[in-house]
Design a protein around this motif. Structure first.
Motif, PDB file in Angstrom:
ATOM      1  N   THR A 108       0.904  -1.139  -0.138  1.00 18.36           N
ATOM      2  CA  THR A 108      -0.140  -0.039  -0.092  1.00 18.36           C
ATOM      3  C   THR A 108       0.844   1.029  -0.018  1.00 18.36           C
ATOM      4  O   THR A 108       1.768   1.235   0.818  1.00 18.36           O
ATOM      5  CB  THR A 108      -0.771   0.055   1.291  1.00 18.36           C
ATOM      6  N   CYS A 109       0.552   2.321  -1.088  1.00 16.95           N
ATOM      7  CA  CYS A 109       1.440   3.240  -0.906  1.00 16.95           C
ATOM      8  C   CYS A 109       0.592   4.529  -0.756  1.00 16.95           C
ATOM      9  O   CYS A 109      -0.645   4.704  -0.549  1.00 16.95           O
ATOM     10  CB  CYS A 109       1.967   3.360  -2.327  1.00 16.95           C
ATOM     11  N   SER A 110       1.419   5.729  -0.444  1.00 18.45           N
ATOM     12  CA  SER A 110       0.752   6.915  -0.013  1.00 18.45           C
ATOM     13  C   SER A 110       1.300   8.095  -1.014  1.00 18.45           C
ATOM     14  O   SER A 110       2.640   7.746  -1.359  1.00 18.45           O
ATOM     15  CB  SER A 110       1.137   7.508   1.435  1.00 18.45           C
ATOM     16  N   TYR A 111       0.562   8.746  -1.465  1.00 17.55           N
ATOM     17  CA  TYR A 111       0.805   9.703  -2.528  1.00 17.55           C
ATOM     18  C   TYR A 111       0.598  11.326  -2.227  1.00 17.55           C
ATOM     19  O   TYR A 111      -0.418  11.470  -1.653  1.00 17.55           O
ATOM     20  CB  TYR A 111      -0.121   9.568  -3.935  1.00 17.55           C
ATOM     21  N   ALA A 112       1.527  11.998  -2.585  1.00 16.00           N
ATOM     22  CA  ALA A 112       1.430  13.360  -2.304  1.00 16.00           C
ATOM     23  C   ALA A 112       1.852  14.127  -3.707  1.00 16.00           C
ATOM     24  O   ALA A 112       2.149  13.544  -4.577  1.00 16.00           O
ATOM     25  CB  ALA A 112       2.241  13.814  -1.139  1.00 16.00           C
ATOM     26  N   VAL A 113       1.498  15.323  -3.580  1.00 12.89           N
ATOM     27  CA  VAL A 113       1.470  16.211  -4.897  1.00 12.89           C
ATOM     28  C   VAL A 113       2.837  16.232  -5.059  1.00 12.89           C
ATOM     29  O   VAL A 113       3.404  16.328  -6.048  1.00 12.89           O
ATOM     30  CB  VAL A 113       0.643  17.310  -5.040  1.00 12.89           C
ATOM     31  N   SER A 114       3.469  16.787  -4.032  1.00 12.76           N
ATOM     32  CA  SER A 114       4.985  17.486  -4.395  1.00 12.76           C
ATOM     33  C   SER A 114       6.163  16.239  -4.080  1.00 12.76           C
ATOM     34  O   SER A 114       7.364  16.888  -4.217  1.00 12.76           O
ATOM     35  CB  SER A 114       5.129  18.657  -3.736  1.00 12.76           C
ATOM     36  N   THR A 115       5.804  15.352  -3.561  1.00  9.34           N
ATOM     37  CA  THR A 115       6.862  14.448  -3.032  1.00  9.34           C
ATOM     38  C   THR A 115       6.655  12.865  -3.539  1.00  9.34           C
ATOM     39  O   THR A 115       5.344  12.724  -3.984  1.00  9.34           O
ATOM     40  CB  THR A 115       6.924  14.351  -1.626  1.00  9.34           C
ATOM     41  N   PRO A 116       7.624  12.240  -3.766  1.00  8.61           N
ATOM     42  CA  PRO A 116       7.411  10.932  -4.355  1.00  8.61           C
ATOM     43  C   PRO A 116       6.517   9.941  -3.481  1.00  8.61           C
ATOM     44  O   PRO A 116       6.364  10.261  -2.366  1.00  8.61           O
ATOM     45  CB  PRO A 116       8.861  10.403  -4.464  1.00  8.61           C
ATOM     46  N   PRO A 117       5.961   9.062  -4.170  1.00  7.76           N
ATOM     47  CA  PRO A 117       5.005   8.057  -3.348  1.00  7.76           C
ATOM     48  C   PRO A 117       6.010   7.387  -2.410  1.00  7.76           C
ATOM     49  O   PRO A 117       7.246   7.178  -2.653  1.00  7.76           O
ATOM     50  CB  PRO A 117       4.591   6.905  -4.471  1.00  7.76           C
ATOM     51  N   ILE A 118       5.311   6.887  -1.308  1.00  9.85           N
ATOM     52  CA  ILE A 118       6.124   6.177  -0.380  1.00  9.85           C
ATOM     53  C   ILE A 118       5.290   4.940  -0.089  1.00  9.85           C
ATOM     54  O   ILE A 118       4.106   4.800  -0.256  1.00  9.85           O
ATOM     55  CB  ILE A 118       6.267   6.915   1.000  1.00  9.85           C
ATOM     56  N   ILE A 119       5.956   3.757   0.301  1.00 11.81           N
ATOM     57  CA  ILE A 119       5.453   2.449   0.645  1.00 11.81           C
ATOM     58  C   ILE A 119       5.196   2.496   2.162  1.00 11.81           C
ATOM     59  O   ILE A 119       5.873   2.859   3.234  1.00 11.81           O
ATOM     60  CB  ILE A 119       6.274   1.463   0.458  1.00 11.81           C
ATOM     61  N   THR A 120       3.637   2.613   2.540  1.00  8.19           N
ATOM     62  CA  THR A 120       3.309   2.791   3.900  1.00  8.19           C
ATOM     63  C   THR A 120       3.012   1.340   4.624  1.00  8.19           C
ATOM     64  O   THR A 120       2.733   1.104   5.910  1.00  8.19           O
ATOM     65  CB  THR A 120       2.127   3.586   3.921  1.00  8.19           C
ATOM     66  N   SER A 121       2.550   0.361   3.584  1.00  3.81           N
ATOM     67  CA  SER A 121       2.236  -1.194   4.522  1.00  3.81           C
ATOM     68  C   SER A 121       2.439  -2.070   3.594  1.00  3.81           C
ATOM     69  O   SER A 121       2.477  -2.088   1.922  1.00  3.81           O
ATOM     70  CB  SER A 121       0.559  -1.102   4.267  1.00  3.81           C
ATOM     71  N   LEU A 130      16.396 -15.962   7.100  1.00  9.13           N
ATOM     72  CA  LEU A 130      16.527 -14.746   8.136  1.00  9.13           C
ATOM     73  C   LEU A 130      15.679 -13.723   7.774  1.00  9.13           C
ATOM     74  O   LEU A 130      15.315 -13.676   6.805  1.00  9.13           O
ATOM     75  CB  LEU A 130      18.042 -14.340   8.326  1.00  9.13           C
ATOM     76  N   LEU A 131      15.183 -12.826   8.575  1.00 12.13           N
ATOM     77  CA  LEU A 131      14.609 -11.621   8.511  1.00 12.13           C
ATOM     78  C   LEU A 131      15.664 -10.654   7.609  1.00 12.13           C
ATOM     79  O   LEU A 131      16.810 -10.394   8.400  1.00 12.13           O
ATOM     80  CB  LEU A 131      14.196 -10.995   9.806  1.00 12.13           C
ATOM     81  N   SER A 132      15.172 -10.202   6.552  1.00 15.70           N
ATOM     82  CA  SER A 132      16.210  -9.283   5.646  1.00 15.70           C
ATOM     83  C   SER A 132      16.285  -8.071   6.337  1.00 15.70           C
ATOM     84  O   SER A 132      15.482  -7.514   6.918  1.00 15.70           O
ATOM     85  CB  SER A 132      15.362  -9.108   4.304  1.00 15.70           C
ATOM     86  N   SER A 133      17.672  -7.893   6.456  1.00 16.11           N
ATOM     87  CA  SER A 133      18.110  -6.428   6.852  1.00 16.11           C
ATOM     88  C   SER A 133      17.491  -5.212   6.326  1.00 16.11           C
ATOM     89  O   SER A 133      17.411  -4.120   6.922  1.00 16.11           O
ATOM     90  CB  SER A 133      19.601  -6.395   7.133  1.00 16.11           C
ATOM     91  N   SER A 134      16.956  -5.587   4.837  1.00 23.32           N
ATOM     92  CA  SER A 134      16.351  -4.286   4.203  1.00 23.32           C
ATOM     93  C   SER A 134      15.250  -3.877   4.773  1.00 23.32           C
ATOM     94  O   SER A 134      14.614  -2.757   4.491  1.00 23.32           O
ATOM     95  CB  SER A 134      16.399  -4.728   2.834  1.00 23.32           C
ATOM     96  N   PHE A 135      14.561  -4.698   5.547  1.00 18.95           N
ATOM     97  CA  PHE A 135      13.284  -4.296   6.004  1.00 18.95           C
ATOM     98  C   PHE A 135      13.376  -3.192   6.872  1.00 18.95           C
ATOM     99  O   PHE A 135      12.582  -2.190   6.914  1.00 18.95           O
ATOM    100  CB  PHE A 135      12.520  -5.289   6.741  1.00 18.95           C
ATOM    101  N   ALA A 136      14.708  -2.844   7.569  1.00 22.00           N
ATOM    102  CA  ALA A 136      15.036  -1.885   8.470  1.00 22.00           C
ATOM    103  C   ALA A 136      15.379  -0.460   7.685  1.00 22.00           C
ATOM    104  O   ALA A 136      15.395   0.591   8.326  1.00 22.00           O
ATOM    105  CB  ALA A 136      16.256  -1.951   9.349  1.00 22.00           C
ATOM    106  N   ASN A 137      15.240  -0.610   6.459  1.00 22.13           N
ATOM    107  CA  ASN A 137      15.182   0.509   5.430  1.00 22.13           C
ATOM    108  C   ASN A 137      14.257   1.232   5.114  1.00 22.13           C
ATOM    109  O   ASN A 137      13.988   2.245   4.315  1.00 22.13           O
ATOM    110  CB  ASN A 137      16.491   0.358   4.397  1.00 22.13           C
ATOM    111  N   LEU A 138      13.027   0.642   5.237  1.00 19.86           N
ATOM    112  CA  LEU A 138      11.661   0.970   4.977  1.00 19.86           C
ATOM    113  C   LEU A 138      11.324   2.161   5.912  1.00 19.86           C
ATOM    114  O   LEU A 138      10.155   1.756   6.791  1.00 19.86           O
ATOM    115  CB  LEU A 138      10.738   0.022   4.775  1.00 19.86           C
ATOM    116  N   ARG A 139      11.828   3.461   5.752  1.00 19.05           N
ATOM    117  CA  ARG A 139      11.484   4.330   7.049  1.00 19.05           C
ATOM    118  C   ARG A 139      10.162   4.857   6.943  1.00 19.05           C
ATOM    119  O   ARG A 139       9.710   5.483   8.063  1.00 19.05           O
ATOM    120  CB  ARG A 139      12.413   5.427   6.509  1.00 19.05           C
ATOM    121  N   ASN A 140       9.166   4.523   5.904  1.00 20.02           N
ATOM    122  CA  ASN A 140       7.900   4.971   6.054  1.00 20.02           C
ATOM    123  C   ASN A 140       7.085   4.036   6.274  1.00 20.02           C
ATOM    124  O   ASN A 140       5.667   4.260   6.380  1.00 20.02           O
ATOM    125  CB  ASN A 140       7.633   5.699   4.773  1.00 20.02           C
ATOM    126  N   VAL A 141       7.309   2.849   6.241  1.00 20.62           N
ATOM    127  CA  VAL A 141       6.296   1.662   6.423  1.00 20.62           C
ATOM    128  C   VAL A 141       5.685   1.733   7.920  1.00 20.62           C
ATOM    129  O   VAL A 141       6.375   2.111   8.925  1.00 20.62           O
ATOM    130  CB  VAL A 141       7.041   0.252   6.369  1.00 20.62           C
TER     131      VAL A 141
END
Length: 953
Positions: free
Chosen positions: A426-439, A450-461
């Motif tokens: 699920t993504c969130s959309y704004a007019v002046s900024t790129p979409p972000i992944i929220t869910s 193992l739990l991927s370390s990349s999950f920790a880089n999803l700052r907007n989730v």
């Protein structure tokens, strides 16, 4: 447009000309060689991993295996019919994509900010034996490039764009539009000098419509690499009417550091007229390109004088485009220079009211020679300003895709276009900024390791569901540092270790809901997780403490015995009060929560309620009374009526459910009574009553709920239901979601109540539960449940959609208008006309953000789709309602986080214009209730639902 520089018509000295030709030839060779090392040539569909060198062009071709997912598409070969001209080798193989809405090739190792020519090659050749000519869309990243329309099975189609790449890679994506299977034969990428084609920049690209070599001596030869060091394809133009003459030369025509650098092989030929009074007129098609995609067109005309004219001769002509004179200045005319590579092009895009481009060249009155032209290029201009998903989110989710070899159709940009958002995101959309992944929902995705370390880089989730997989190892503490994360579901995996400190802290402060049930090797008891040596030392200390406490307890017992003997009367009264402690361990999030439910006698309830004096309400179970416990705590006592159609079964069901669930948005049970024939449940008191009362106007001062309060109540109710669906084990279906079962406390915080009709279901059974009775309240019952007798979590979603419409409109689930009509149909009729003011509760006096209301109305109608598969999940609803709440934070359009307001679709303020509906017959059932107005409506009307839904946002 630009006015060309004056061209000299006098002859150059021969020695100088020879030197210039030799220098040009040398430069062309150097440029070609330097470009060749940066060429990327891909033969799509070529089996294996080994490429080849093309004998014609000497270019090296690679297979596309390294540029696309391993499971994407299938390889085919073309069988060329007899009589078909010999084709380039790269066109004989095909990769087709029968599966997935979008499939992409990713080309990397590029230089960010540089200009490239990108070309896709398409030759159908009836590779699949179906003889069905497809039409599909082609994308450059997230921006629509063009529509590929195959009209001839053995005619090659080339899609070419000149684009500035924003990153070090670019994706070329084929989008299935439902008009045949997309396919591709080849992909070519050629670097260009940044000065070439100046109208191609960071926000717009040029899409080739025509590139013609005029007047070639051999009309069967197409000029490309190495004659053109940039490997542009120059198609020979054949004059079928033979009304023009041809001019050519064997002498090199060098380009003079201009904006296009047409190759000498193209500039060595030209067309002209037989007489000076005749005109050159070319008509080229513009209509093949979708008009709604482009920002206009540009023309590039290439001129060079190929004859050494006498001193008393002059070649000068006017240039007209669709009848409009193009040049301005003293002469308004163009004079080509001898062996001088010149050009005339549009300085800015031009619009065309016609589907044809008509070029006319007329000699001026001074001219003694007819007009000439060597080559022409026509481009459409498209926007590349659409920004893809946040780069950090893209990088993280792409690494996660690679770590787990995700087999879903995760291709292209994760969030754009919105019609092909990656499954589970699920993504969130704004007019002046790129979409972000929220869910992210990757439940039941067969993840292992193992739990991927990349999950920790999803700052907007905000929501991360990794449940029901085969994940092993410990829980990384880094996940607890995600600033936006509010729910993490790791249940039903094979994790081990202990809960990290970061999670314990966030769980304690209430900012994170951690779910980790059914991980047998995961240690959740802080004492048991300690090393054995530490436990043994603590055991000694504990034994000593127990001994001391035992002595103290014995002394206290003796003292109490003495006191009790002197107070027999008081002791007898206390013995009448039978208190039973029922303890349930409920694993919710990170903690083991003990619920001690007091058992009341009927006499105690009589005292608590002052002889059942104050009635709070009435439901199917019976009356609800106000009560006050000994410590002053207010409670609500729901006493079963002897005439109630809900009996022992429903009583036990609700008691058992409330014993094992706990959530801030679910009503808390304090105790129960089962005393002979008397049965009652004792709840926390909700002083503001139910939501229906507030919607109907309970406030005696004439006030009403604000839009923000309504959204907050909707969000909190959705959170409670989402917990029932995903946080309980086994999960629960409420089956009677309605505004009277949503209660409010003094802060107007919402809590779901009345669980007597709830049913548990198995997550392995598609969230359905089979029943043989239909329960619920008219106006709220899911028609699919009504037809199949199988309630699901989507049944709750349907009922919740009705609640949302009540919050928006201020009207009940069934209206009399003047005949009975359901609120869904009533709202659909008005929203289809764009009448938002006629839908919103007028008592709010316009004090709401219209964008937030539109979005909430869209959510409500999606919830009430006839088919349950088309309805969102309750987790999706929580995310979307949060976004609606953000939109409604500030009616000026900026919320507290300075985010732009939701603006709806770009075509206008009303996303429901053009909204369609179809009808379906409702069955006549009494829904386990006495027949009401809704039954009349069902027998007289058909209820509509959305066909293809409101316009995409």
């Amino acid at each position: 447009m630009e006015l060309p520089k004056p061209r000299a018509s006098t002859a150059m000295p021969m020695a100088r000309l020879l030197l210039l030709c030799l220098a040009t030839s040398s430069v062309l060779e150097v440029v070609a060689q330097s470009n060749l090392g940066r060429f990327i040539s891909i033969d799509c569909g070529l089996p294996g991993q080994t490429g080849y060198v093309d004998n014609r062009s000497t270019l090296s071709y690679a297979t596309d295996a390294a540029f696309i997912d391993a499971n994407a598409g299938s390889n085919h070969n073309i069988s060329v019919q007899s009589g078909t001209p010999t084709l380039p080798k790269s066109l004989y193989s095909v990769r087709s994509f029968p599966d997935g809405a979008r499939n992409c090739h990713t080309i990397g190792s590029l230089e960010s900010g540089l200009k490239y020519l990108i070309r896709g090659d398409f030759l159908y050749g009836n590779y699949d034996g179906l003889n069905r000519l497809p039409v599909f869309d082609l994308y450059l990243g997230v921006n629509l490039w063009t529509t590929v329309n195959i009209s001839n099975p053995y005619g090659a189609v080339y899609a070419e764009a000149i684009v500035v790449v924003p990153d070090d890679s670019v994706q070329v994506c084929l989008m299935n539009t439902g008009s045949g299977t997309p396919f591709i034969n080849g992909l070519d990428l050629r670097p260009l000098k940044n000065k070439l084609y100046p109208l191609a920049n960071e926000t717009q690209a040029l899409v080739l419509l025509h590139r013609l070599n005029l007047g070639p001596t051999d009309t069967s030869i197409t000029i490309s690499y190495p004659d053109d060091p940039y490997d542009r394809i120059w198609t020979p133009y054949v004059d079928a009417t033979q009304q023009w003459g041809e001019i050519s030369t064997d002498v090199e025509v060098p380009y003079n550091a201009d904006n296009f650098e047409a190759p000498s092989a193209v500039m060595q030929t030209a067309i002209t007229t037989q007489n000076v009074s005749d005109s050159i007129e070319l008509t080229l098609d513009l209509g093949s390109f979708p008009a709604d995609l482009l920002l206009g067109y540009i023309q590039v005309l290439h001129f060079a004088e190929l004859k050494k004219l006498p001193s008393n001769s002059l070649r000068q002509f006017y240039i007209y485009r669709n009848g409009a004179l193009q040049l301005s200045g003293l002469e308004n005319a163009y004079t080509p220079g001898y062996l001088w590579n010149g050009d005339f092009y549009s300085g800015s895009p031009f619009q065309s009211s016609s589907s044809d481009y008509i070029l006319t060249l007329n000699a001026t009155p001074k001219s003694t020679m007819p007009p000439i032209i060597n080559a022409i290029e026509i481009f459409s201009v498209i926007s590349t300003a659409l920004v893809g998903t946040d780069l950090n989110d893209v990088s993280a989710i792409t690494e996660i895709k690679g770590d787990y070899q995700v087999s879903k159709n995760w291709m292209g940009d994760p969030c754009i276009p919105t019609s092909v958002v990656w499954v589970g995101l699920t993504c969130s959309y704004a007019v002046s900024t790129p979409p972000i992944i929220t869910s992210i929902n990757m439940s039941f995705s067969a993840l292992d390791g193992l739990l991927s370390s990349s999950f920790a880089n999803l700052r907007n989730v905000q929501y991360l569901n990794l449940s029901n997989n085969n994940l092993i190892g410990s829980i990384p503490d880094a996940l607890s540092q995600l600033p936006s994360l509010t729910l993490l579901d790791l249940s039903n995996n094979k994790l081990n270790g202990s809960i990290p400190p970061g999670f314990l802290k966030r769980i304690q402060d209430g900012s994170l809901d951690l779910r980790y049930g059914n991980n047998p090797n995961l240690c959740t008891n802080s004492r048991a997780c300690q090393p054995a040596q530490v436990r043994s030392k603590r055991a000694i200390i504990i034994v000593a403490i127990v001994v001391v406490i035992t002595v103290i307890v014995m002394l206290v017992a003796v003292l109490l015995f003495c006191v009790l003997r002197r107070n027999k009367k008081a002791l007898k009264l206390k013995n009448e009060r039978t208190t039973s402690t029922s303890t349930a361990n409920v694993i919710y999030g990170d903690s083991s929560l003990r619920l001690e439910n007091r058992r009341f006698t009927y006499n105690e309830l009589d005292i608590i309620t002052t002889n059942f004096q104050q009635v709070l309400g009435k439901g199917g179970f019976g009356y609800v009374y106000h009560g006050i416990l000994e410590d002053g705590v207010q409670v609500a006592v729901k006493l079963r009526s002897h005439s109630s159609n809900q009996g022992v079964k429903e009583f036990i069901a609700e008691a058992q459910i409330l014993t094992r669930i706990h959530h801030k948005n679910l009503v808390n049970m304090i105790g129960y009574c089962k005393d002979a024939e008397y049965m009652a449940l004792v709840y926390e008191y909700m002083p503001e009553g139910n939501l229906r009362e507030h919607i109907a106007g309970k406030d005696l001062n004439g006030g009403c709920l604000t839009w923000r309060q309504r959204l907050r109540i909707a969000l909190e109710s959705a959170q409670g239901l989402e917990y029932l669906h995903n946080g309980c084990n086994p999960p629960l279906i409420h089956r009677d979601v309605k505004t009277t079962n949503i209660l409010l406390n003094t802060q107007l915080e919402a809590k779901i109540a009345d669980f007597g009709l709830s049913k548990a279901f198995s997550v392995n059974n598609d969230a359905y539960v089979s029943t043989n009775t239909l329960v619920g309240t008219p106006g709220y019952v899911d028609p699919e449940y009504q037809a199949t007798m199988q309630p699901s979590t989507k049944s709750n979603v349907y009922s919740f959609g009705v609640v949302l419409l009540e919050l928006i409109t201020g009207k009940p689930a069934i209206l009399h208008d003047p005949e009975p009509i359901g609120i869904i149909r009533w709202a659909q009729q008005r929203l289809a006309r764009g009448d938002i003011e006629g839908v919103v509760d007028s008592r709010m006096g316009g004090d709401y953000d219209v964008n937030s209301v539109w979005k909430t109305a869209e959510i409500a109608l999606k919830c009430t789709e006839q088919a349950s598969l088309q309805r969102p999940s309750m987790t999706d609803l929580v995310v979307q309602l949060r976004e609606c709440l953000e939109l409604g934070e500030d009616r000026t359009g900026i919320d507290t986080n300075n985010k732009p307001a939701y603006t709806g679709v770009s075509s206008g303020a009303n996303p429901y214009m053009g909204y369609k509906s179809y009808t379906t017959t409702w069955q006549s059932n009494d829904v386990s209730q006495t027949k009401t107005a809704l039954d009349v409506e069902h027998s007289l009307r058909r209820m509509p639902s959305m066909d293809d839904g409101p316009a995409a946002r």
